[in-house]
Every structure is written in structure tokens, then in C-alpha cells.
Design a protein around this motif. Structure first.
Motif, short mmCIF file in Angstrom:
data_model
loop_
_atom_site.label_atom_id
_atom_site.label_comp_id
_atom_site.label_asym_id
_atom_site.label_seq_id
_atom_site.Cartn_x
_atom_site.Cartn_y
_atom_site.Cartn_z
N UNK A 1 3.34 11.20 16.01
CA UNK A 1 4.58 11.84 16.40
C UNK A 1 5.74 10.93 16.01
N UNK A 2 6.85 11.52 15.60
CA UNK A 2 8.05 10.73 15.27
C UNK A 2 8.85 10.51 16.55
N UNK A 3 8.31 9.68 17.45
CA UNK A 3 8.91 9.52 18.78
C UNK A 3 9.17 8.07 19.17
N UNK A 4 9.06 7.13 18.23
CA UNK A 4 9.27 5.71 18.55
C UNK A 4 10.77 5.43 18.58
N UNK A 5 11.25 4.83 19.65
CA UNK A 5 12.67 4.54 19.80
C UNK A 5 12.99 3.17 19.19
N UNK A 6 14.29 2.91 19.04
CA UNK A 6 14.74 1.64 18.46
C UNK A 6 14.28 0.47 19.34
N UNK A 7 13.66 -0.54 18.70
CA UNK A 7 13.17 -1.72 19.39
C UNK A 7 11.67 -1.72 19.64
N UNK A 8 11.02 -0.55 19.50
CA UNK A 8 9.57 -0.47 19.72
C UNK A 8 8.82 -0.61 18.40
N UNK A 9 7.53 -0.92 18.52
CA UNK A 9 6.68 -1.07 17.35
C UNK A 9 6.46 0.29 16.68
N UNK A 10 6.44 0.28 15.36
CA UNK A 10 6.35 1.53 14.60
C UNK A 10 5.32 1.41 13.48
N UNK A 11 5.03 2.53 12.87
CA UNK A 11 4.12 2.62 11.73
C UNK A 11 4.94 3.00 10.50
N UNK A 12 4.68 2.35 9.37
CA UNK A 12 5.40 2.63 8.14
C UNK A 12 4.41 2.88 7.01
N UNK A 13 4.80 3.76 6.10
CA UNK A 13 4.00 4.05 4.91
C UNK A 13 4.91 4.06 3.70
N UNK A 14 4.58 3.27 2.70
CA UNK A 14 5.34 3.21 1.46
C UNK A 14 4.52 3.86 0.35
N UNK A 15 5.01 4.95 -0.19
CA UNK A 15 4.32 5.67 -1.26
C UNK A 15 4.99 5.35 -2.58
N UNK A 16 4.20 4.92 -3.53
CA UNK A 16 4.71 4.50 -4.83
C UNK A 16 4.49 5.62 -5.85
N UNK A 17 5.60 6.19 -6.31
CA UNK A 17 5.53 7.23 -7.34
C UNK A 17 5.95 6.61 -8.68
N UNK A 18 5.33 7.07 -9.74
CA UNK A 18 5.62 6.55 -11.07
C UNK A 18 6.33 7.63 -11.88
N UNK A 19 7.45 7.26 -12.47
CA UNK A 19 8.18 8.17 -13.35
C UNK A 19 8.54 7.42 -14.62
N UNK A 20 9.02 8.14 -15.60
CA UNK A 20 9.36 7.56 -16.90
C UNK A 20 10.80 7.89 -17.23
N UNK A 21 11.57 6.87 -17.51
CA UNK A 21 12.97 7.00 -17.92
C UNK A 21 13.12 6.38 -19.29
N UNK A 22 13.46 7.21 -20.29
CA UNK A 22 13.62 6.75 -21.67
C UNK A 22 12.36 6.04 -22.16
N UNK A 23 11.20 6.57 -21.76
CA UNK A 23 9.95 6.02 -22.22
C UNK A 23 9.48 4.79 -21.46
N UNK A 24 10.22 4.38 -20.45
CA UNK A 24 9.86 3.19 -19.66
C UNK A 24 9.35 3.63 -18.29
N UNK A 25 8.21 3.09 -17.88
CA UNK A 25 7.63 3.44 -16.60
C UNK A 25 8.43 2.79 -15.48
#
Length: 350
Positions: free
Chosen positions: A156-180
Motif C-alpha cells: 500500500x502507498x501509505x508510508x508517511x514522511x519519516x518512516x521506513x519505505x520500499x523503493x524500486x528502481x526500474x532501468x529502461x534502455x532507449x536509443x538516442x541518435x544511435x547511442x544507448x
């Protein structure tokens, strides 16, 4: 940079059968995987086309029934979007969307029940989690009805400011001018108005527009500008300053006034040109009328002479001034009669 675990999957994917990677099978076509997620785009792929999913043969009338590790493309049983990709407008049968309390999985095989908090969930599928009782209070654009899927588990998205939380970082790959290029999207289970700090794993209050930032999640608007400052949301409407309305209003008035003024001068010039042409026409008509009077006088003078009149006498009789005719024509013209009136009157009198 991709995590090492994802980098190890790339050689394995390149070794998959060519049919899975290059072609998408239609209904009853053979597929070789029940489905996998692309490590770069995180898009679900199962080797079947947009109207089917990869599953086991449902009965003996289907090819490969009863054979281990054999899969075929079957008709999808649900859809996730109101307007799904890959279907026509007339002939194709579009599957139904799932009712409330159920979700359509990524392979769209059929509707599934939502799962409670703590249960496993698929990547970026917040809708698979059952909403809390106070969903109206926790709902935001960063979750679905107050529930969120983080690290493949429902919270649930119910954690208030100052409490311990869970984080997830999702890495998406895209190409700009042939560069990843790597595009990292961060999600957490903090309430609206807070974000989960990646180092301390504690909810921190977000900042207002104009404050410095280095990630979208740190801004109230979830939009950190290129200059490192929180800016309004990308979908927000622009609100011009009051002076802009004043300038636009004055500009409109000036344009209208200029248009009317220009039309006035153009019309006046046109009238003046027409007046000159009309005066020239009247002058020519008066001259023609005087010529007709002169010819008529000459004819009458010659016809009134007796026979065998000496030529010198005839010429002398023609030396009669035509001023009366000219004065009459001038008076009639000044009285407002048109050349047509002169002509009609003269000929009617004859």
C-alpha cells in the motif's frame, strides 16, 4: 548501465529459436516459450501475434496436445486497454475487459483475481494488487487505487514522511541518435507528498516548484526540469500573466481599427476615381450633344435655302453661333440631368 543479472540474459536471448525472435505466430502456430520480459524494454514477449498468447494446447484436436514442453498460440481471453493494438475495426472479435476486482495478465490469456498485499505481482502491474479500504485517500498518479507493485510484491502507498519505505528502481534502455541511454524510473510506497530516499530508505517530503532537484520523484509535480529545478507538470496548462492578456487585447483592437481605416481610404480612393470617370463621361456626352445640334442646324439651314443659291450665300448662312445650344446643354448638366436624359429628351422632341 544494465545490472549484471540482466546482462547475463542477453546472450541467452540471442540463442533462442529464430522463429520466436523474428516471427510472430498466429492462432495454433507453434511457440517455444510461455513468455518472457525483454531485459532492455521490460516488454512482455511470447512469440505470438497481437491477437493470441502462447499456452498449452487445450485439447486433443490441437497440435502438440499431451506433448511435454509444447506450446501453441491461442486466442486471447481478455484485453488490458480500451482500444487494443492489433485488432481491426469490423471483422476481428475483440475480447472483453476484465470486471472490477480482476485484472488481465500480460499474456492476456484470461482474467485473474487481484491479489492481497504481500502477494507476488508482475513488473509494473500495480493493478494486480487489491486496493486498501482508504483507497480514495491514498490514490495518486503513481499508484493504482492506493496499491503499488514494488520488487514484484504488493504494497500500500501509505508510508508517511519519516518512516521506513520500499523503493524500486526500474532501468529502461532507449536509443538516442544511435547511442544507448539508460532511463531509470523510481517507485516507492510513500504517501502523496513524500518520496523514498534511495540511501536511507526513509520517506522524505517532496519540494515545490522552483526548488532544486535531481530526480522527478523529489518534486511535488513529479517533474524535474533540465536545469535541475522543479517545474509544473508536463500536462499542465500554461497560465499567461495579466499583461499578456492586455497586450493581446490591445493588439486585437489595433488590428480592427487598422482594417477599418484601410478599408475607408480604399473606398474613398475608389469613389474619387469613379467620380473622375463619371465627369469625363458627362463632358463627352455634352460635347456629342453639341455636335448633334450643330449638324442639325447646318442641315436645316441648307434645306431652307432656295434652289440655285450661290455657294457663297450658302456658306454665309451657316455662320450662325451655336452658343445657345451650348448654354442650354450646360444648364441642363448643372441641373443634375444625366447624358442619357439629354439624349432621350432631344430625340423625343424631334
Amino acid at each position: 548501465m544494465l545490472p549484471p543479472s540482466l546482462l547475463l540474459l542477453i546472450p541467452l536471448l540471442t540463442a533462442l529459436p529464430r522463429q520466436v525472435l523474428a516471427a510472430r505466430q498466429s492462432e495454433n502456430g507453434t511457440c517455444y516459450l510461455p513468455g518472457y520480459y525483454n531485459p532492455q524494454t521490460h516488454a512482455f514477449t511470447d512469440g505470438c501475434d497481437a491477437q493470441t498468447y502462447c499456452g498449452t494446447p487445450p485439447g486433443p484436436e490441437y497440435p502438440g496436445y499431451g506433448v511435454a514442453d509444447t506450446y501453441i498460440c491461442r486466442t486471447r481471453g481478455c484485453r488490458k486497454d480500451e482500444y487494443p493494438f492489433g485488432y481491426g475495426q469490423e471483422n476481428d472479435t475483440i475480447p472483453d475487459m476484465c470486471p472490477s476486482g480482476q485484472i488481465c495478465p500480460d499474456n492476456m490469456a484470461g482474467c485473474e483475481e487481484q491479489v492481497p498485499v504481500g502477494s507476488p505481482c508482475r513488473l509494473a502491474r500495480d493493478d494486480e494488487c487489491q486496493p486498501p479500504s482508504n483507497a480514495d485517500e491514498l490514490r495518486s498518479s503513481l499508484n493504482v487505487d492506493g496499491a503499488i507493485c514494488l520488487n514484484q510484491q504488493c504494497y500500500y502507498s501509505d508510508v508517511v514522511v519519516g518512516d521506513t519505505c520500499i523503493v524500486e528502481n526500474i532501468n529502461y534502455i532507449t536509443f538516442l541518435a544511435g547511442v544507448m541511454v539508460s532511463d531509470i524510473r523510481s517507485k516507492d510506497n510513500c504517501r502523496t507528498g513524500g518520496y523514498c530516499d534511495g540511501t536511507s530508505r526513509v520517506c522524505v517530503a517532496t519540494v515545490a516548484i522552483g526548488a532544486s532537484c535531481d530526480a522527478d520523484k523529489k518534486c511535488d509535480t513529479y517533474n524535474c526540469g533540465p536545469s535541475g529545478v522543479c517545474v509544473p507538470p508536463a500536462d499542465s496548462a500554461d497560465s499567461p500573466a495579466s499583461w499578456v492578456y492586455a497586450v493581446v487585447g490591445v493588439g486585437i483592437v489595433l488590428v480592427i481599427f487598422g482594417t477599418l481605416t484601410g478599408l475607408y481610404f480604399i473606398h474613398r480612393r475608389s469613389r474619387e476615381e469613379y467620380q473622375v470617370k463619371l465627369e469625363q463621361y458627362y463632358t463627352e456626352q455634352v460635347a456629342y450633344r453639341e455636335s448633334l445640334f450643330s449638324l442639325s442646324h447646318t442641315r436645316d439651314s441648307l434645306l431652307s435655302l432656295p434652289k440655285n443659291t450661290h455657294p457663297d450665300v450658302a456658306r454665309q448662312s451657316l455662320l450662325v453661333p451655336s452658343q445657345p445650344y451650348s448654354d442650354e446643354a450646360s444648364n441642363q448638366f448643372q441641373g443634375g440631368r444625366s447624358p442619357r436624359d439629354h439624349r432621350d429628351g432631344d430625340y423625343n422632341s424631334k
